[in-house]
Design an enzyme around this catalytic site. Structure first.
Site, mmCIF file in Angstrom:
data_model
loop_
_atom_site.group_PDB
_atom_site.id
_atom_site.type_symbol
_atom_site.label_atom_id
_atom_site.label_comp_id
_atom_site.label_asym_id
_atom_site.label_seq_id
_atom_site.Cartn_x
_atom_site.Cartn_y
_atom_site.Cartn_z
ATOM 1 N NE ARG A 60 -1.981 -0.958 3.737
ATOM 2 C CZ ARG A 60 -1.554 0.082 4.436
ATOM 3 N NH1 ARG A 60 -1.892 1.309 4.097
ATOM 4 N NH2 ARG A 60 -0.791 -0.074 5.492
ATOM 5 C CE LYS A 201 -5.643 -4.034 5.052
ATOM 6 N NZ LYS A 201 -6.230 -4.696 6.253
ATOM 7 C CG HIS A 221 -5.991 -4.191 10.948
ATOM 8 N ND1 HIS A 221 -4.669 -3.829 11.043
ATOM 9 C CD2 HIS A 221 -6.071 -5.014 9.876
ATOM 10 C CE1 HIS A 221 -3.989 -4.403 10.076
ATOM 11 N NE2 HIS A 221 -4.822 -5.120 9.353
ATOM 12 C CB SER A 239 1.568 -5.993 7.896
ATOM 13 O OG SER A 239 2.171 -6.852 6.973
ATOM 14 C CE LYS A 243 -4.449 -8.696 11.074
ATOM 15 N NZ LYS A 243 -3.199 -8.243 10.438
ATOM 16 C CB THR A 244 -2.862 -14.730 8.627
ATOM 17 O OG1 THR A 244 -3.379 -13.489 8.135
ATOM 18 C CG2 THR A 244 -3.407 -15.868 7.779
ATOM 19 C CG ASP A 258 -6.662 -7.991 7.475
ATOM 20 O OD1 ASP A 258 -5.728 -7.824 8.279
ATOM 21 O OD2 ASP A 258 -6.930 -7.179 6.585
ATOM 22 N NE ARG A 323 0.517 -8.832 2.441
ATOM 23 C CZ ARG A 323 -0.069 -8.598 3.603
ATOM 24 N NH1 ARG A 323 -0.999 -9.415 4.045
ATOM 25 N NH2 ARG A 323 0.283 -7.564 4.346
#
Length: 538
Positions: A60, A201, A221, A239, A243-244, A258, A323
């Site tokens: 981003r 996003k 988030h 990031s 989290k994942t 997410d 990704r």
């Protein structure tokens, strides 16, 4: 317009200013996969996944994200370096230029929706220049049934033109790429960048305004999962903090990885229909569920493959932000629908490259509010130009780039929900132990998993001196014992074997916390201010 074989519905793009019918509607992932290969815009990996290169932008671009300042947003958005205002008339002119550009392209159109809870559903139409961008939208948004498509009326529109380049001095952008939200016209306008994360996003940012302002719902988030007893756990983190990885647990059903909403009825629902995971150093041994999700229907971004299509997940020559996106159904153990109840535990994930935070600690309500507003993680050497040693990085609410309102608004909502539900809140350091980045080592994933599992089972006991040690610098309560984790690992100071170096580094980090929090002090209560580190070096 050509229809997909899977739907008989026809649509018109004339309301958006598009004058041709050279577009394909609601194509299947297989069709979009094959079209991408035919156009030479991607390659097939040995796993069957589609591999693409997003071009100039592999992440981003926060400085090129704008919100139109108008009657809807003027008095509500927290304007500044994160939420940059954009003139309404300039948006209209730029939108017309993008549409003029798209009038000369074959397009790919998809109707999808966000928010798994039907009471909060947001219908979205996505108009893409590239077929693989449209496949990404299939993966990441929720997918209407044939019956739902018949009466589908889009509320928001995403216009995505990676090949269009703005002229900053004419169009009012900073450079040739841009991502602009217009809450009056309900459009997310994206141009000049092929990075697909801008699509997801954009809608996330819109929901982060819509839900708290109009729906009394906290947008987060975070990832989330649910246990066999129906207890929901929430994992906040930026990031690269896990989290994942940590929410994808074979013993718990995944709600999402997410973006979620937490309602006034104490339910948590996924915004999305898929996952968008980092794959740097991915291995089947450490992350079998995510590794197994990379198959036909998944899209790999900016990875390096050999001649046989075998991906080298350790190769970061294009970017460290490699990704994969895939529909959530690629994970076997999922919650259907993607809604959880009975929130019992919240985990704040941080990758502390200074190596001074405990690997797990229990937070008081005041500490939880402080750390939520702070949103700490760290940048390590090599991740950005000029970063040669660990640097603290703060992102309010663990997602400042996507939060249009003042962080205090989200923090107030979270504090209220924590008190109402009586949740336990934990700070998890997935970063370094035994010293800072370059000296110590990254915390072993098996230890982090063991700590989280112990917290979820209630094995870490009540908040008392016999069970916990109060950290002398950060004031958080670190467990003295944890099943499956060596006792010495639980104390960051003990792993250093150099008290002077440890405390010098710890005080350096507390100073960074205090300096960052200055911009929030006027909005925070005395109780929350005292939730931060109280000791610091002059």
């Amino acid at each position: 317009m050509k229809d997909s074989a899977s739907t008989s519905k026809t649509i018109s793009l004339s309301p958006y200013g598009i004058k041709h019918d050279n577009f394909q509607y609601q194509l299947s992932p297989d069709e979009l996969h094959d079209i991408t290969l035919e156009k030479g815009m991607g390659k097939e990996a040995s796993s069957g996944a589609l591999a693409v290169n997003t071009g100039e932008f592999t992440g981003r671009s926060p400085k090129d994200r704008f919100i139109v300042k108008d009657a809807v947003t003027e008095d509500k958005v927290w304007w500044g370096d994160i939420n940059i205002p954009f003139d309404s008339e300039k948006f209209d002119r730029l939108y017309d230029k993008v549409i003029q550009y798209l009038n000369e392209k074959e397009l790919f159109v998809r109707d999808s929706y966000a928010c798994a809870d039907p009471d909060y559903r947001l219908n979205i139409r996505i108009i893409n220049e590239y077929p693989w961008s449209n496949m990404f939208a299939y993966n990441m948004f929720l997918r209407p049934t044939e019956e739902e498509l018949e009466d589908f009326e889009p509320e928001w529109t995403v216009v995505n033109a990676p090949g269009f380049k703005a002229v900053p001095e004419v169009d009012g952008t900073r450079q040739h790429n841009f991502a602009i939200l217009n809450f009056t016209r309900k459009i997310a306008l994206i141009g000049g960048t092929g990075y697909t994360g801008e699509i997801k996003k954009g809608i996330f940012s819109a929901l982060n305004f819509i839900l708290p302002v109009y729906k009394n719902t906290l947008p987060m988030h975070c990832s989330a999962n649910v246990g066999e007893e129906g207890d929901t756990a929430i994992f906040f983190g930026l990031s690269g903090t896990g989290k994942t990885t940590l929410s994808t647990d074979p013993d718990r059903k995944l709600i999402g990885d997410d973006e979620h909403g937490w309602t006034s009825a104490n339910t948590v629902f996924n915004f999305e229909g898929g996952c968008y995971a980092k794959v740097i150093d991915l291995s089947q041994e450490n992350e079998p569920e995510i590794y197994g999700a990379i198959k036909r229907g998944a899209i790999l971004e900016n990875v390096i493959m050999d001649g046989n299509g075998v991906v080298d997940f350790a190769n970061t020559s294009i970017t460290q932000n490699t990704r994969v996106s895939y529909p959530i159904e690629h994970i076997e153990n999922i919650q259907e629908p993607s809604i959880g109840k009975n929130v019992k535990n919240i985990f704040f994930l941080t990758a502390d490259a200074f190596g001074v935070l405990p690997p797990i600690s229990k937070l008081t309500p005041a500490q939880a509010a402080y750390h939520f507003i702070s949103g700490y993680t760290a940048k390590v050497a090599g991740t950005e130009a000029g970063v040669v040693e660990p640097q603290p990085s703060f992102s309010a609410c663990f997602g400042a780039p996507f939060m249009p309102l003042h962080p205090a608004k989200y923090a107030e909502m979270l504090s209220r929900k924590m008190k109402e539900s009586g949740v336990d809140v934990w700070l998890i350091n997935t970063g370094w132990t035994g010293g800072p980045y370059g000296v110590g080592t990254r915390m072993k994933l098996k230890y982090t998993r063991a700590m989280i599992s112990a917290a979820l089972r209630g094995d870490l006991g009540l908040y008392c001196y016999d069970k916990y040690h109060i950290h002398s610098v950060f004031g958080v309560a670190q467990p003295r014992e944890c099943p499956g984790v060596p006792t010495e690992v639980l104390s960051p100071r003990a792993t250093w074997n150099n008290d002077e170096a440890y405390y010098t580094t710890a005080f350096k980090l507390t100073n960074a916390f205090r300096e960052n929090f200055k911009k929030f002090e006027a909005y925070a209560s005395e109780e929350i201010r005292r939730g931060g580190p109280q000791r610091y070096a002059f």
